[in-house]
Structures are given as C-alpha cells and as structure tokens.
Design a protein around this motif. Sequence first.
Motif, PDB file in Angstrom:
ATOM      1  N   SER A  24     -22.263  44.502  57.944  1.00 29.23           N
ATOM      2  CA  SER A  24     -22.965  43.216  57.934  1.00 29.23           C
ATOM      3  C   SER A  24     -22.393  42.278  56.883  1.00 29.23           C
ATOM      4  O   SER A  24     -22.141  41.095  57.167  1.00 29.23           O
ATOM      5  CB  SER A  24     -24.460  43.438  57.664  1.00 29.23           C
ATOM      6  N   VAL A  25     -22.158  42.786  55.684  1.00 29.25           N
ATOM      7  CA  VAL A  25     -21.665  41.939  54.590  1.00 29.25           C
ATOM      8  C   VAL A  25     -20.226  41.496  54.847  1.00 29.25           C
ATOM      9  O   VAL A  25     -19.880  40.322  54.653  1.00 29.25           O
ATOM     10  CB  VAL A  25     -21.774  42.689  53.249  1.00 29.25           C
ATOM     11  N   ILE A  26     -19.379  42.417  55.296  1.00 32.21           N
ATOM     12  CA  ILE A  26     -17.978  42.048  55.558  1.00 32.21           C
ATOM     13  C   ILE A  26     -17.892  41.046  56.703  1.00 32.21           C
ATOM     14  O   ILE A  26     -17.183  40.028  56.611  1.00 32.21           O
ATOM     15  CB  ILE A  26     -17.146  43.307  55.872  1.00 32.21           C
ATOM     16  N   GLY A  27     -18.598  41.314  57.797  1.00 32.59           N
ATOM     17  CA  GLY A  27     -18.600  40.383  58.915  1.00 32.59           C
ATOM     18  C   GLY A  27     -19.152  39.031  58.522  1.00 32.59           C
ATOM     19  O   GLY A  27     -18.643  37.986  58.940  1.00 32.59           O
ATOM     20  N   LEU A  28     -20.208  39.039  57.691  1.00 30.62           N
ATOM     21  CA  LEU A  28     -20.797  37.794  57.212  1.00 30.62           C
ATOM     22  C   LEU A  28     -19.804  36.998  56.378  1.00 30.62           C
ATOM     23  O   LEU A  28     -19.646  35.783  56.574  1.00 30.62           O
ATOM     24  CB  LEU A  28     -22.041  38.105  56.385  1.00 30.62           C
ATOM     25  N   ALA A  29     -19.137  37.662  55.442  1.00 26.91           N
ATOM     26  CA  ALA A  29     -18.200  36.968  54.552  1.00 26.91           C
ATOM     27  C   ALA A  29     -17.043  36.352  55.333  1.00 26.91           C
ATOM     28  O   ALA A  29     -16.665  35.196  55.097  1.00 26.91           O
ATOM     29  CB  ALA A  29     -17.680  37.943  53.492  1.00 26.91           C
ATOM     30  N   ILE A  30     -16.476  37.111  56.262  1.00 23.17           N
ATOM     31  CA  ILE A  30     -15.351  36.592  57.042  1.00 23.17           C
ATOM     32  C   ILE A  30     -15.793  35.436  57.933  1.00 23.17           C
ATOM     33  O   ILE A  30     -15.122  34.399  58.034  1.00 23.17           O
ATOM     34  CB  ILE A  30     -14.726  37.718  57.888  1.00 23.17           C
ATOM     35  N   ALA A  31     -16.947  35.588  58.580  1.00 24.52           N
ATOM     36  CA  ALA A  31     -17.440  34.555  59.489  1.00 24.52           C
ATOM     37  C   ALA A  31     -17.798  33.275  58.740  1.00 24.52           C
ATOM     38  O   ALA A  31     -17.488  32.169  59.209  1.00 24.52           O
ATOM     39  CB  ALA A  31     -18.645  35.068  60.259  1.00 24.52           C
ATOM     40  N   MET A  32     -18.450  33.406  57.583  1.00 26.67           N
ATOM     41  CA  MET A  32     -18.815  32.221  56.809  1.00 26.67           C
ATOM     42  C   MET A  32     -17.578  31.491  56.310  1.00 26.67           C
ATOM     43  O   MET A  32     -17.541  30.250  56.278  1.00 26.67           O
ATOM     44  CB  MET A  32     -19.704  32.620  55.634  1.00 26.67           C
ATOM     45  N   ILE A  83     -18.128  45.166  62.416  1.00 28.08           N
ATOM     46  CA  ILE A  83     -17.751  43.957  61.680  1.00 28.08           C
ATOM     47  C   ILE A  83     -17.470  42.809  62.644  1.00 28.08           C
ATOM     48  O   ILE A  83     -17.904  41.667  62.422  1.00 28.08           O
ATOM     49  CB  ILE A  83     -16.519  44.235  60.793  1.00 28.08           C
ATOM     50  N   VAL A  84     -16.757  43.100  63.720  1.00 27.42           N
ATOM     51  CA  VAL A  84     -16.434  42.065  64.700  1.00 27.42           C
ATOM     52  C   VAL A  84     -17.701  41.530  65.369  1.00 27.42           C
ATOM     53  O   VAL A  84     -17.836  40.319  65.598  1.00 27.42           O
ATOM     54  CB  VAL A  84     -15.450  42.603  65.761  1.00 27.42           C
ATOM     55  N   ILE A  85     -18.637  42.410  65.673  1.00 28.53           N
ATOM     56  CA  ILE A  85     -19.895  41.979  66.296  1.00 28.53           C
ATOM     57  C   ILE A  85     -20.654  41.042  65.361  1.00 28.53           C
ATOM     58  O   ILE A  85     -21.169  39.994  65.783  1.00 28.53           O
ATOM     59  CB  ILE A  85     -20.751  43.202  66.663  1.00 28.53           C
ATOM     60  N   ALA A  86     -20.734  41.403  64.077  1.00 31.07           N
ATOM     61  CA  ALA A  86     -21.397  40.531  63.109  1.00 31.07           C
ATOM     62  C   ALA A  86     -20.662  39.200  62.989  1.00 31.07           C
ATOM     63  O   ALA A  86     -21.280  38.133  62.896  1.00 31.07           O
ATOM     64  CB  ALA A  86     -21.474  41.218  61.748  1.00 31.07           C
ATOM     65  N   PHE A  87     -19.343  39.253  63.008  1.00 33.18           N
ATOM     66  CA  PHE A  87     -18.535  38.033  62.917  1.00 33.18           C
ATOM     67  C   PHE A  87     -18.820  37.098  64.085  1.00 33.18           C
ATOM     68  O   PHE A  87     -18.977  35.883  63.907  1.00 33.18           O
ATOM     69  CB  PHE A  87     -17.052  38.411  62.885  1.00 33.18           C
ATOM     70  N   ALA A 147     -26.570  38.733  60.984  1.00 36.59           N
ATOM     71  CA  ALA A 147     -25.518  39.748  60.850  1.00 36.59           C
ATOM     72  C   ALA A 147     -26.117  41.149  60.913  1.00 36.59           C
ATOM     73  O   ALA A 147     -25.595  42.029  61.615  1.00 36.59           O
ATOM     74  CB  ALA A 147     -24.761  39.546  59.538  1.00 36.59           C
ATOM     75  N   ILE A 148     -27.199  41.379  60.186  1.00 29.36           N
ATOM     76  CA  ILE A 148     -27.830  42.701  60.175  1.00 29.36           C
ATOM     77  C   ILE A 148     -28.369  43.048  61.559  1.00 29.36           C
ATOM     78  O   ILE A 148     -28.175  44.166  62.059  1.00 29.36           O
ATOM     79  CB  ILE A 148     -28.957  42.747  59.126  1.00 29.36           C
ATOM     80  N   ILE A 149     -29.044  42.087  62.182  1.00 29.35           N
ATOM     81  CA  ILE A 149     -29.612  42.330  63.514  1.00 29.35           C
ATOM     82  C   ILE A 149     -28.516  42.655  64.516  1.00 29.35           C
ATOM     83  O   ILE A 149     -28.635  43.575  65.332  1.00 29.35           O
ATOM     84  CB  ILE A 149     -30.417  41.104  63.978  1.00 29.35           C
TER      85      ILE A 149
END
Length: 212
Positions: A24-32, A83-87, A147-149
């Motif tokens: 969640s955190v990695i996907g969030l950081a990259i996406a943001m 990570i990709v899904i969160a992204f 991201a978590i969801i």
Amino acid sequence: MNLLLGREGTPAVWEYLLPTFLASVIGLAIAMSIGGMLGLVLGSFDFAGAVFRPFVVALNAVPRVALIPIVVVIFGIGLQSSIVIAFLVVFFVALFDAYEGARTVDAHVRHNARLLGASGWDIMWRVRFPYSLAWTLSSLPIALSFAIISVVTGEILTGTTGMGRLITTATNAADTSMVFAVIIVLSVCALLMLWIADKFKDRVLHWWIQQD
C-alpha cells in the motif's frame, strides 16, 4: 491474543500485515509522485490538457477490479502485483487533484510572472507547482485509504500473501474469531497510518495552512 500471535495450525495476523501495508505504501508513493507530476504538466499547458485529459478520463472510468487478472498475468502473484493494483487506484486520484490544483492559480498571478520574464516552465515550477502540491497532498489520507482497500481486495481475489488472503483463509475455515481479529487489526493500523499521513501533510503544507 493467540489469534494475533499465532498458534499451532493458526496463522498469526502480524505475518500477513507487513506485505499488505508495504504494498500500500509503495504503490501510494509511486502513484502520488507520477500522478502528481503528470497532473501538474497537464494543468500547466492548455494544449497538453486539452489533448490528453479525455484519454485520462476514459481510463479512469475503467473498473480497476477488471484489471486485476491482467496485472496478475503480467506481474504474477506477489508483492509486485499488489503494488501495481494500489498504483492503478491512487494514480488517478493524485493526477486529477494535481491537475485541478495547477489550474487554480489566478490569471493575474500568471500574467505578472510573464511580465517579469518567466517562461512557461518557470510558471509551472515556481507558480503552479505549490498549488498543485497542496491539492495533491490534501488528498493523501483519502489516497491512502484507497490504496489499502485496493491491496486487500487484490489479495482476496488473487490469493497474494497479505491481510486479504488471511481473511479468505479464515472465512473458508469458518473461523469468525480470526476474521474479526483481522478486521480490527487492519482498522487500527489503517487509522494509525491515516494519522501519520495527516501529520505529514500538515508538516509539508504548513505554509498553505497558515495562508488559509
């Protein structure tokens, strides 16, 4: 307590917590980061925004759940796919917020910058970027929730190691105690991360809050 620490034949919640929140955190950081930068560019240049915004809106309309099988085929079942899904979920949140933030700059501010000799890129970085950053970080708590969801949903559908998989395992075993334990731990940890995100946002945007 045994449910949280684990016992013979019963998985511990903590063993599955790290992969979920790490993804969640990695996907969030990259996406943001990527979404924010792209939104800034689209919001700073009218031609780019007019050309690419309809395509972005069309892509955003695609249900992310429908893309999970494709993500699994490309990246396999594991941390990368989570990570990709969160992204994919957070990216559009950051993009649209950054885009709207870049376009909220008053016209007279841009005109004054041009009179002082600022180029289009100078206006983007020195004038529009602070507004875009403020809008993007303002959506950080919501983006973290998404991201978590999305990661937990992906784990439930794909069987990737994480809290979603633990929920599926406990459900199949009719272990209601484990299901409730997972939900409680997941909720508490999510609230803690949301609190950290709020503090980070307030710290970075202290100048924006004072301005308001």
